[in-house]
Motif scaffolding. Structure first.
Motif, PDB file in Angstrom:
ATOM      1  N   LYS A 149      45.481  37.939  49.086  1.00  0.00           N
ATOM      2  CA  LYS A 149      44.591  38.275  47.970  1.00  0.00           C
ATOM      3  C   LYS A 149      43.256  37.551  48.095  1.00  0.00           C
ATOM      4  O   LYS A 149      42.201  38.115  47.823  1.00  0.00           O
ATOM      5  N   TYR A 193      44.788  45.177  44.279  1.00  0.00           N
ATOM      6  CA  TYR A 193      43.805  44.106  44.423  1.00  0.00           C
ATOM      7  C   TYR A 193      42.746  44.537  45.432  1.00  0.00           C
ATOM      8  O   TYR A 193      43.075  45.107  46.480  1.00  0.00           O
ATOM      9  N   LYS A 195      38.225  43.776  46.668  1.00  0.00           N
ATOM     10  CA  LYS A 195      36.989  43.004  46.542  1.00  0.00           C
ATOM     11  C   LYS A 195      35.885  43.903  45.997  1.00  0.00           C
ATOM     12  O   LYS A 195      35.704  45.030  46.472  1.00  0.00           O
ATOM     13  N   ASP A 196      35.151  43.391  45.002  1.00  0.00           N
ATOM     14  CA  ASP A 196      34.029  44.178  44.489  1.00  0.00           C
ATOM     15  C   ASP A 196      32.786  43.952  45.351  1.00  0.00           C
ATOM     16  O   ASP A 196      32.847  43.300  46.401  1.00  0.00           O
ATOM     17  N   ASP A 200      34.036  39.311  44.898  1.00  0.00           N
ATOM     18  CA  ASP A 200      35.036  38.710  44.018  1.00  0.00           C
ATOM     19  C   ASP A 200      36.299  39.573  43.992  1.00  0.00           C
ATOM     20  O   ASP A 200      36.223  40.805  44.041  1.00  0.00           O
ATOM     21  N   THR A 201      37.449  38.922  43.899  1.00  0.00           N
ATOM     22  CA  THR A 201      38.717  39.648  43.858  1.00  0.00           C
ATOM     23  C   THR A 201      38.930  40.255  42.485  1.00  0.00           C
ATOM     24  O   THR A 201      38.837  39.568  41.471  1.00  0.00           O
ATOM     25  N   GLN A 202      39.189  41.550  42.469  1.00  0.00           N
ATOM     26  CA  GLN A 202      39.456  42.274  41.233  1.00  0.00           C
ATOM     27  C   GLN A 202      40.821  42.956  41.343  1.00  0.00           C
ATOM     28  O   GLN A 202      41.409  43.037  42.424  1.00  0.00           O
ATOM     29  N   HIS A 203      41.317  43.437  40.217  1.00  0.00           N
ATOM     30  CA  HIS A 203      42.588  44.150  40.252  1.00  0.00           C
ATOM     31  C   HIS A 203      42.610  45.224  39.168  1.00  0.00           C
ATOM     32  O   HIS A 203      41.877  45.148  38.175  1.00  0.00           O
ATOM     33  N   LYS A 204      43.452  46.220  39.380  1.00  0.00           N
ATOM     34  CA  LYS A 204      43.656  47.267  38.390  1.00  0.00           C
ATOM     35  C   LYS A 204      45.134  47.658  38.397  1.00  0.00           C
ATOM     36  O   LYS A 204      45.747  47.746  39.456  1.00  0.00           O
ATOM     37  N   LEU A 234      38.202  52.860  43.108  1.00  0.00           N
ATOM     38  CA  LEU A 234      37.967  51.430  42.955  1.00  0.00           C
ATOM     39  C   LEU A 234      36.938  50.913  43.944  1.00  0.00           C
ATOM     40  O   LEU A 234      36.168  50.010  43.628  1.00  0.00           O
TER      41      LEU A 234
END
Length: 246
Positions: A149, A193, A195-196, A200-204, A234
């Motif tokens: 992650k 998971y 990366k934007d 930064d690590t993002q999740h949905k 995403l």
């Protein structure tokens, strides 16, 4: 308590008692459902080790009740030799075969066993060694998933997914004969998971509701294929998807 109060008044019509007073007079050893702890879907290896430790504690051996704490501390075989009786009674979760309605089937239940001291010590030490390996594998798996992650490359997705539970579907207004026609569905949650644009690590989170109850690997692949169009929203383009199931 709300349901019990009118039943009490109906059974004891001569006693005038408000619901608030009725609730206050509840004996402390009678627990309401919100305070009763019931754990489900526990790890078989953890629970079996906890039952073995419980058997040792009944013999006044100072061992921790928590299996993972015991995995770190351990116990000397000499202590078992000195303090255990000639026969040791213990319980374990086991899969056994039963006959129900003239049909054989396997069920998992807590079975009580008894072994001689030497036999029990050998069994316990083997189980303890196997349990330490199990704990270490779990720790390593979660350590690696955390690294994945944190170091996820751009345009890569990490999908963590697992089956949640099966549910029976019912109609709000149902005729009597339809009671036996209930259909089942399973819930399959997944977390993606990524990366934007800023790194930064993002999740949905996603939840798939399906009437496929097999819980097989082919079902997991089919669900993943179904989620891919949603996951494409995403990130700009998906280069690689790695999925991990519990």
């Amino acid at each position: 308590m709300t349901n019990l109060h009118p039943k009490f008044i109906a059974e004891c019509p001569t006693i005038k008692l408000s619901r608030a007073t009725f609730c206050r007079m509840r004996p402390i050893h009678i627990l309401t459902t919100s305070f009763i702890s019931r754990s489900t879907c526990l790890c078989t290896k953890h629970q079996n080790m906890a039952l073995l430790l419980k058997a040792l504690r009944k013999q006044d051996l100072e061992v921790p009740a928590n299996p993972e704490t015991f995995a770190k501390e351990g116990i000397a075989e000499e202590m078992l030799q000195n303090k255990l009786p000639d026969h040791v009674v213990f319980s374990q979760w086991k899969k056994i075969q039963i006959i129900e309605k003239e049909k054989k089937k396997f069920v998992t239940r807590i079975i009580e066993s008894e072994k001689e001291k030497e036999e029990f010590i050998e069994y316990f030490m083997n189980q303890a060694e196997e349990f330490r390996g199990h704990v270490e594998r779990v720790r390593k798996q979660y350590e690696e998933i955390k690294k994945l992650k944190e170091n996820l490359p751009p345009n890569h997705l990490l999908v963590q997914m697992d089956f949640a539970e099966n549910y029976s579907c019912k109609s709000v207004e149902e005729i009597q004969s339809a009671y036996w026609n209930q259909t089942g569905v399973t819930l399959h949650p997944a977390v993606a998971y990524f990366k934007d644009d800023k790194g930064d690590t993002q999740h949905k989170s996603f939840v798939v509701v399906s009437d496929e109850m097999s819980h097989s690997s082919s079902t997991v692949h089919a669900i993943l294929e179904k989620l891919i169009p949603e996951m494409k929203t995403l990130i700009s383009s998906i280069e690689f998807i790695r999925y991990w199931t519990d």
